[in-house]
Structure formats: structure tokens, C-alpha cells
Design an enzyme around this catalytic site. Structure first.
Site, PDB file in Angstrom:
ATOM      1  N   LEU A 103      57.732  50.966  30.415  1.00 40.78           N
ATOM      2  CA  LEU A 103      57.729  51.983  30.352  1.00 40.78           C
ATOM      3  C   LEU A 103      56.404  52.513  30.678  1.00 40.78           C
ATOM      4  CD1 LEU A 103      59.213  52.552  26.564  1.00 40.78           C
ATOM      5  CD2 LEU A 103      60.425  52.470  28.897  1.00 40.78           C
ATOM      6  N   ASP A 104      56.256  53.635  31.302  1.00 42.55           N
ATOM      7  CA  ASP A 104      55.135  54.358  31.708  1.00 42.55           C
ATOM      8  C   ASP A 104      54.743  55.290  30.899  1.00 42.55           C
ATOM      9  OD1 ASP A 104      56.578  56.711  31.892  1.00 42.55           O
ATOM     10  OD2 ASP A 104      56.861  56.784  34.151  1.00 42.55           O
ATOM     11  N   THR A 105      53.530  56.013  30.869  1.00 39.40           N
ATOM     12  CA  THR A 105      52.813  56.813  29.790  1.00 39.40           C
ATOM     13  C   THR A 105      53.810  58.006  29.388  1.00 39.40           C
ATOM     14  OG1 THR A 105      51.749  58.127  31.835  1.00 39.40           O
ATOM     15  CG2 THR A 105      50.586  56.404  30.516  1.00 39.40           C
ATOM     16  N   GLN A 106      54.758  58.168  30.363  1.00 37.56           N
ATOM     17  CA  GLN A 106      55.820  59.239  29.871  1.00 37.56           C
ATOM     18  C   GLN A 106      56.874  58.921  28.796  1.00 37.56           C
ATOM     19  OE1 GLN A 106      54.884  58.955  33.173  1.00 37.56           O
ATOM     20  NE2 GLN A 106      53.341  60.583  32.869  1.00 37.56           N
TER      21      GLN A 106
ATOM     22  N   HIS B  31      59.247  56.495  29.765  1.00 41.49           N
ATOM     23  CA  HIS B  31      60.445  56.068  30.540  1.00 41.49           C
ATOM     24  C   HIS B  31      60.126  55.150  31.556  1.00 41.49           C
ATOM     25  CE1 HIS B  31      59.396  59.997  33.025  1.00 41.49           C
ATOM     26  NE2 HIS B  31      59.388  59.112  33.792  1.00 41.49           N
TER      27      HIS B  31
END
Length: 138
Positions: free
Chosen positions: A14-17, A19
Site C-alpha cells: 500500500l501507498d500513503t493513501q 491503496h
């Protein structure tokens, strides 16, 4: 029949958002391509022993829906042969509810590892080497 493999989204993808990071979609697609080859009886060792290897020449990803940690997805893979040294690769990443999260299309080929050039008739070469060639022409 289109080949598919199931994957569960892992937290570290996952990234910082919150997702799935965009590069991970490409990893899922690569995983499905190798699983298709393996299911057809073409593990990497067999291809290397024959002096050939698959190459990705072009790839396009169309993101449709975000993926979040813990979701299970099905990654499809189909090779589309024509004439010449390249072939199409058509893939989807599909959520459990049937929603398409991403569409991945590309152009691939089979590289002669000694000459470092694409071989003619990649579909024919793969089919001749495969234990289950029907999987290769979904």
C-alpha cells in the site's frame, strides 16, 4: 479459456493513501504471466534450457478502481498471437465482486538468449515446448 491466478493484497504493497501502489499492479500482472507459463509446463528453467526467455516490450495500465489491503483479486492473463515476432498480452485485475480494478495490455516476445534477438513465431515455439499448450492460446 482465460488463465487466472488469485492474489491477496498485502499491507506492505500500500501507498500513503492506503491503496495499492501503482507498481504493484505490474507485479501482479508479471506473477500471472509466469504462473500461466508454469501451468502450461514452461517453468523458467525449461525456457532457459531451450535458450529462450519471455520479454515485455510494451505495457499499458488503465486503473479503474483502487485496491486496499486484505482484498482478494483475480489476475487474468491471455496471450494473443498474430504473425511476426511479437504477441499481445491482455490482463485484468478483478475484485471479488466482479469489479475490474485495472486493465493491463502489452506486447511481448520471446528472446533468443544467445543472439539477443526476438525469435520468429513465438506462439509456435512456446507451444512446441509446452506440456499443456492449450493454456497458451486462451
Amino acid at each position: 479459456m482465460t488463465f487466472s491466478v488469485d492474489v491477496t493484497v498485502r499491507g506492505y504493497e500500500l501507498d500513503t493513501q492506503g491503496h495499492v501502489n501503482q507498481a504493484v499492479y505490474l507485479q501482479y500482472a508479471e506473477h500471472a504471466r509466469w504462473e500461466l507459463l508454469r501451468a502450461a509446463g514452461l517453468p523458467q528453467e525449461k525456457l532457459l534450457a531451450d535458450g529462450v526467455g519471455p520479454v515485455q516490450l510494451e505495457v499499458t495500465v488503465k486503473y479503474a478502481r483502487e485496491l486496499r489491503g486484505g482484498e482478494r483479486v483475480r489476475v487474468t492473463c491471455q496471450f494473443v498471437y498474430g504473425t511476426g515476432k511479437t504477441f499481445g498480452i491482455v490482463q485484468q485485475i478483478v475484485k471479488e465482486d466482479g469489479t475490474v480494478a485495472a486493465e493491463i495490455s502489452g506486447v511481448g516476445g520471446m528472446l533468443d538468449l544467445s543472439a539477443r534477438k526476438l525469435i520468429a513465431d513465438p506462439g509456435g515455439r512456446l507451444a512446441a515446448l509446452a506440456d499443456n499448450p492449450d493454456l497458451l492460446s486462451g
